[in-house]
Design an enzyme around this catalytic site. Structure first.
Site, PDB file in Angstrom:
ATOM      1  N   LYS B  52      -5.383  -1.059   0.773  1.00  0.00           N
ATOM      2  CA  LYS B  52      -6.020  -1.331   0.876  1.00  0.00           C
ATOM      3  C   LYS B  52      -7.009  -0.226   0.854  1.00  0.00           C
ATOM      4  CE  LYS B  52      -2.099  -0.129   4.708  1.00  0.00           C
ATOM      5  NZ  LYS B  52      -1.333   1.123   5.184  1.00  0.00           N
ATOM      6  N   GLN B  96      -0.269   7.072   6.632  1.00  0.00           N
ATOM      7  CA  GLN B  96       0.761   6.604   5.712  1.00  0.00           C
ATOM      8  C   GLN B  96       2.733   6.456   6.154  1.00  0.00           C
ATOM      9  OE1 GLN B  96      -0.156   3.364   4.046  1.00  0.00           O
ATOM     10  NE2 GLN B  96       2.119   2.932   3.911  1.00  0.00           N
ATOM     11  N   ASP B 119      -4.273   2.563  13.395  1.00  0.00           N
ATOM     12  CA  ASP B 119      -2.959   1.370  14.035  1.00  0.00           C
ATOM     13  C   ASP B 119      -2.238   0.412  15.107  1.00  0.00           C
ATOM     14  OD1 ASP B 119      -1.851   1.159  10.808  1.00  0.00           O
ATOM     15  OD2 ASP B 119      -1.328   3.014  11.189  1.00  0.00           O
TER      16      ASP B 119
END
Lengths: 283, 283
Positions: B52, B96, B119
């Protein structure tokens, strides 16, 4: 011949339980209070609001109905909601639909504090429902009431093939989430669906919420299925009829809700139940 | 023989568009910034986070990776999130997965400001998705990336019979909402479903997200169907394989995503795209 799911009788039982909960809460110094805001003078809304008020009073819930004129501004409603949000004696707030066209209904929904959102329409509560959150949160009353009926009539949910006709934010979508959370296989069909009866004919549990009178006939039903009719349509003679063609479906289905006396009374009973839950959760 | 849906190629295109958007935003004085928080030293997570970071830098997004030790407390993470929530230079925040067991993942999800929730896991954003809100809001990146693929490959959505295998909060459920919002007929099947292939065999669009290698075989596919494989399983030889048995499905399907090179690259491209959207919406 399908067994009748007697929503009226079950609602009575739920209301008695809610009344008992109110007594318990009052002994702890909490008097559950529901505020219903109604804007303009829609006749049907006025009847709904009066029924809610009457039921709340019967149960021992403090009920306040706030009537606003048709030309009320968005800012005025938002300011009123803010006032109830801050009022610690108020546990549930709802704004009766429909609203006049100058009002942004989604903004009103977002303005009600999630902890007082007795309709379960605030996105935060909707999100918790769809994420199957283990927190306490309110849920749209009609589908929540249907879950209560399914459980009371011991309808098996896990692994059942549930089909929901209609995808509204008030019934179809939250119904899908509740049934999925209960481990049913869930299909949502709607106006764009091709060959709707191919889906309904496989349904162990069929929930119909379209607003189209007698849309679902007996030949679209799986023998033995549980059929829940959310429709409340008035025919030319003023007679109340559901979205399910009761006469042709009852001989095929295993269980069926009548209209009236099915989903309707459960929705209002669930509203009362949820007001008391919000009061309890606010402790 | 099914057409390959080339997620790698499409991701490249999306990344170029995102890069161009970054240039435009920077000219307006906004430098999109993504913060990724990683707790502990899960090896797979470390690889994801590094990928990422690299992609963000390529695109011109300011990328900060915050590494916290395995024994970090919930309070420490919440305090860090609060700091990023208040930092106006930060547009996207993500934590994460997986998190150490002392951390309540749902509480972390709720703590990220909805406007920075890259997200799309915050209940408020989930609620907007499920209510088909007309506001701007972030959506879980994997299903959003799949929608981008379906549109790029001109898969008809309205009225299509879409079947989703798996009901996770990250893929299955938001995928169902996105497809329902696009007027597909949507069925969610999962581990409790009886006779799963009876559903998949009727699917015009099949999205599989179970984490079970090669679960779906060619005999469970409707000829001509579009098959999206979200699985990323490693076999005994370290070979990457999907939830769909590619070799038996490709001859039957109309369109299919490979693994790797299908959904995977689209997820990360969508994360970047969404970071830039959040920056844009913050103006």
């Amino acid at each position: 011949m399908a067994e009748l799911i007697d929503g009226k009788q079950l609602a009575k039982k739920i209301n008695e339980q809610t009344k008992a909960s109110v007594t318990v809460l009052k002994a702890r110094g909490i008097a559950p209070k529901l505020v219903v805001i109604i804007v303009g003078d829609d006749e049907a809304s006025e009847i709904y609001v009066r029924n809610k008020h009457r039921k709340a009073v019967q149960i021992g819930i403090i009920s306040e109905t706030k009537r606003l004129p048709e030309n009320t501004t968005q800012a005025e409603i938002l300011s009123l909601i803010d006032q109830y949000n801050q009022d610690e004696t108020v546990h549930g707030i709802m704004v009766q639909s429909p609203l006049p066209e100058q009002i942004d209904e989604a903004a009103i929904t977002r303005a009600i504090l999630p902890a007082k959102d007795v309709d379960g329409f605030n996105p935060e509560n909707v999100g918790k429902l769809y994420s199957d959150s283990d927190q306490n949160y309110p849920v749209s009353c009609t589908p929540k009431g249907i879950m209560t009926m399914l459980k009371a009539y011991q309808v098996k949910l896990a692994g059942a093939n549930a089909v929901i006709v209609g995808r509204s934010n008030i019934v179809g979508r939250p119904m899908a989430a509740l049934l999925l959370n209960a481990s049913a296989t869930v299909t949502v069909v709607h106006s764009h669906t091709k060959d709707m009866s191919a889906y309904t004919r496989d349904a162990d549990i069929l929930v119909v919420a379209t607003g189209i009178a007698n849309l679902i006939k007996g030949d679209a039903i799986k023998p033995g299925a549980t059929v829940i009719d959310v429709g409340m349509n008035r025919d030319a003679n003023g007679h109340l009829t559901g979205d399910v063609d009761f006469d042709s479906v009852q001989p095929v289905a295993g269980k069926i809700t009548p209209v009236p006396g099915g989903v309707g009374p459960m929705t209002i009973a669930t509203l009362m139940q949820q007001t008391v839950e919000l009061a309890k959760w606010s402790e």
